[in-house]
Design a protein around this motif. Structure first.
Motif, PDB file in Angstrom:
ATOM      1  N   GLN A 133       0.832  -1.203   0.000  1.00 47.73           N
ATOM      2  CA  GLN A 133       0.000   0.000   0.000  1.00 47.73           C
ATOM      3  C   GLN A 133       0.868   1.255   0.000  1.00 47.73           C
ATOM      4  O   GLN A 133       1.944   1.275   0.609  1.00 47.73           O
ATOM      5  CB  GLN A 133      -0.923   0.007   1.226  1.00 47.73           C
ATOM      6  CG  GLN A 133      -1.802  -1.227   1.343  1.00 47.73           C
ATOM      7  CD  GLN A 133      -2.668  -1.425   0.121  1.00 47.73           C
ATOM      8  OE1 GLN A 133      -3.228  -0.466  -0.416  1.00 47.73           O
ATOM      9  NE2 GLN A 133      -2.792  -2.674  -0.322  1.00 47.73           N
TER      10      GLN A 133
ATOM     11  N   ILE B 275       0.268   3.954   1.518  1.00 48.33           N
ATOM     12  CA  ILE B 275       0.155   4.623   2.814  1.00 48.33           C
ATOM     13  C   ILE B 275       0.073   3.540   3.891  1.00 48.33           C
ATOM     14  O   ILE B 275      -0.593   2.514   3.713  1.00 48.33           O
ATOM     15  CB  ILE B 275      -1.091   5.540   2.865  1.00 48.33           C
ATOM     16  CG1 ILE B 275      -0.962   6.650   1.823  1.00 48.33           C
ATOM     17  CG2 ILE B 275      -1.263   6.149   4.254  1.00 48.33           C
ATOM     18  CD1 ILE B 275      -2.182   7.528   1.721  1.00 48.33           C
ATOM     19  N   ARG B 276       0.726   3.784   5.005  1.00 47.10           N
ATOM     20  CA  ARG B 276       0.673   2.814   6.095  1.00 47.10           C
ATOM     21  C   ARG B 276       0.506   3.553   7.425  1.00 47.10           C
ATOM     22  O   ARG B 276       0.771   4.761   7.537  1.00 47.10           O
ATOM     23  CB  ARG B 276       1.931   1.963   6.132  1.00 47.10           C
ATOM     24  CG  ARG B 276       3.193   2.721   6.482  1.00 47.10           C
ATOM     25  CD  ARG B 276       4.369   1.768   6.652  1.00 47.10           C
ATOM     26  NE  ARG B 276       5.604   2.477   6.916  1.00 47.10           N
ATOM     27  CZ  ARG B 276       6.765   1.865   7.202  1.00 47.10           C
ATOM     28  NH1 ARG B 276       6.814   0.551   7.235  1.00 47.10           N
ATOM     29  NH2 ARG B 276       7.856   2.572   7.438  1.00 47.10           N
ATOM     30  N   ASP B 277       0.076   2.803   8.419  1.00 47.39           N
ATOM     31  CA  ASP B 277      -0.102   3.365   9.756  1.00 47.39           C
ATOM     32  C   ASP B 277       1.227   3.355  10.499  1.00 47.39           C
ATOM     33  O   ASP B 277       1.937   2.346  10.511  1.00 47.39           O
ATOM     34  CB  ASP B 277      -1.134   2.552  10.540  1.00 47.39           C
ATOM     35  CG  ASP B 277      -2.515   2.659   9.919  1.00 47.39           C
ATOM     36  OD1 ASP B 277      -2.786   3.693   9.295  1.00 47.39           O
ATOM     37  OD2 ASP B 277      -3.304   1.705  10.050  1.00 47.39           O
TER      38      ASP B 277
ATOM     39  N   LYS C 281      -1.769   6.358  16.307  1.00 49.70           N
ATOM     40  CA  LYS C 281      -1.336   5.999  14.959  1.00 49.70           C
ATOM     41  C   LYS C 281      -1.823   7.022  13.958  1.00 49.70           C
ATOM     42  O   LYS C 281      -2.939   7.520  14.054  1.00 49.70           O
ATOM     43  CB  LYS C 281      -1.875   4.610  14.580  1.00 49.70           C
ATOM     44  CG  LYS C 281      -1.241   3.478  15.382  1.00 49.70           C
ATOM     45  CD  LYS C 281      -1.750   2.127  14.883  1.00 49.70           C
ATOM     46  CE  LYS C 281      -1.089   0.992  15.654  1.00 49.70           C
ATOM     47  NZ  LYS C 281      -1.564  -0.349  15.191  1.00 49.70           N
ATOM     48  N   GLN C 282      -0.965   7.297  13.024  1.00 51.62           N
ATOM     49  CA  GLN C 282      -1.330   8.205  11.942  1.00 51.62           C
ATOM     50  C   GLN C 282      -0.886   7.602  10.609  1.00 51.62           C
ATOM     51  O   GLN C 282       0.077   6.842  10.546  1.00 51.62           O
ATOM     52  CB  GLN C 282      -0.692   9.580  12.131  1.00 51.62           C
ATOM     53  CG  GLN C 282       0.829   9.580  12.053  1.00 51.62           C
ATOM     54  CD  GLN C 282       1.415  10.967  12.205  1.00 51.62           C
ATOM     55  OE1 GLN C 282       0.710  11.913  12.543  1.00 51.62           O
ATOM     56  NE2 GLN C 282       2.712  11.096  11.964  1.00 51.62           N
ATOM     57  N   ARG C 283      -1.590   7.927   9.571  1.00 53.76           N
ATOM     58  CA  ARG C 283      -1.306   7.392   8.241  1.00 53.76           C
ATOM     59  C   ARG C 283      -0.281   8.301   7.555  1.00 53.76           C
ATOM     60  O   ARG C 283      -0.486   9.510   7.443  1.00 53.76           O
ATOM     61  CB  ARG C 283      -2.583   7.305   7.419  1.00 53.76           C
ATOM     62  CG  ARG C 283      -3.626   6.388   8.061  1.00 53.76           C
ATOM     63  CD  ARG C 283      -4.890   6.314   7.263  1.00 53.76           C
ATOM     64  NE  ARG C 283      -4.676   5.654   5.979  1.00 53.76           N
ATOM     65  CZ  ARG C 283      -4.638   4.341   5.825  1.00 53.76           C
ATOM     66  NH1 ARG C 283      -4.796   3.533   6.879  1.00 53.76           N
ATOM     67  NH2 ARG C 283      -4.447   3.806   4.644  1.00 53.76           N
TER      68      ARG C 283
END
Length: 295
Positions: free
Chosen positions: A192, A194-196, A208-210
């Motif tokens: 992906q 984008i990841r956390d 957690k932020q993306r």
């Protein structure tokens, strides 16, 4: 008879030792010794059978001692049978082996294989260097045609021929297996863009932020390009099907469309609100029954 192909060095050594001829335990057999052994073999094969010994004379002379018998020479060992089929293949001249290989496996054009390899390199390089990837994609059709003539009768051609001979089967496997596998790979977290990511604040709290993930974006782009290629293989394989097979597929799609309409418009339709709606429902049910019977 070809002596080199039928007479072993050990055979000559045994004969030389039995006939008191000098010979080494290892190493190459001298040419004169090999020639002498071949001559003895030829003489033994060409000599007529020996006549039987005459009957001993009767009388007092028979008791007299005759001359001492000469020392018998040891006969060479029996010549081995002709070389096996496998050995004959191995000892065949290179030109003859090449002609046999060409007769067994006719050469297949590598143009399409090289073009596909050029396109695959283009897809792999897209996330790394987009201008180079676009250049390779532009070159792909021409590269296949030019390199097909350049690699003919070379080592590269011999390496590509096994793959080119089964290219059609590999395309069918890629067309059937590739799309579902690649679609599953696109959904994996590691592919992906984008990841956390966990963030720790000064007060010890976490959340957690993306965040963007370049490695995942690169993988996703490569997998997406491969998926497009696999779907194109599906369409190309479908175009190669016989006309009657494609016609059966169209009829099947039409039937599935009718079955979806039957489920939505008849089975799960709301109750008729008036006699006209009831008549329309009955008519639709009658058509469905006739279609089910194959009328």
């Amino acid at each position: 008879m070809t002596a080199d192909a039928q007479i072993s060095d050990e055979e000559i050594r045994e004969w030389a030792r039995a006939t008191n001829r000098p010979v080494g335990a290892k190493g190459r057999i001298a040419g004169d010794l090999r020639a002498e052994y071949e001559r003895v073999l030829a003489e033994a094969a060409a000599a007529p059978p020996a006549a039987p010994d005459p009957a001993p004379p009767r009388g007092p002379e028979s008791d007299s001692a005759g001359p001492p018998p000469a020392r018998d020479e040891t006969q060479p060992r029996r010549v081995r049978p002709a070389a096996s089929r496998l050995r004959a293949r191995l000892w065949a001249p290179s030109g003859q082996s090449a002609r046999r290989r060409r007769a067994r496996h006719p050469r297949v054009s590598t143009e399409k294989l090289i073009q596909r390899g050029w396109e695959t390199a283009s897809r792999i390089l897209q996330p790394v260097n987009l201008p180079v990837a676009r250049c390779l994609d532009w070159q792909a059709p021409t590269a296949g045609a030019l390199l097909e003539e350049a690699v003919r009768d070379t080592i590269a051609d011999r390496l590509l021929q096994p793959v080119a001979r089964v290219e059609d089967k590999l395309e069918i496997a890629g067309a059937l297996i590739g799309p579902p596998v690649l679609i599953f790979a696109l959904q994996l977290p590691g592919n992906q863009p984008i990841r956390d990511q966990e963030v720790i604040h000064e007060d010890g709290s976490r959340h957690k932020q993306r965040v963007p993930w370049p490695a995942g974006a690169m993988r996703q782009q490569v997998i997406m390009s491969a998926l497009v290629e696999a779907l194109d293989m599906c369409v190309e394989a479908q175009e190669k099907l016989p006309a009657e097979v494609r016609e059966r597929q169209r009829h099947r799609e039409q039937r599935r469309k009718e079955m979806r309409g039957l489920v939505q418009d008849v089975f799960f339709a709301p109750p008729p609100a008036d006699p006209a709606a009831a008549a329309a429902e009955e008519e639709a049910m009658a058509r469905a029954r006739e279609r089910y019977r194959g009328a």
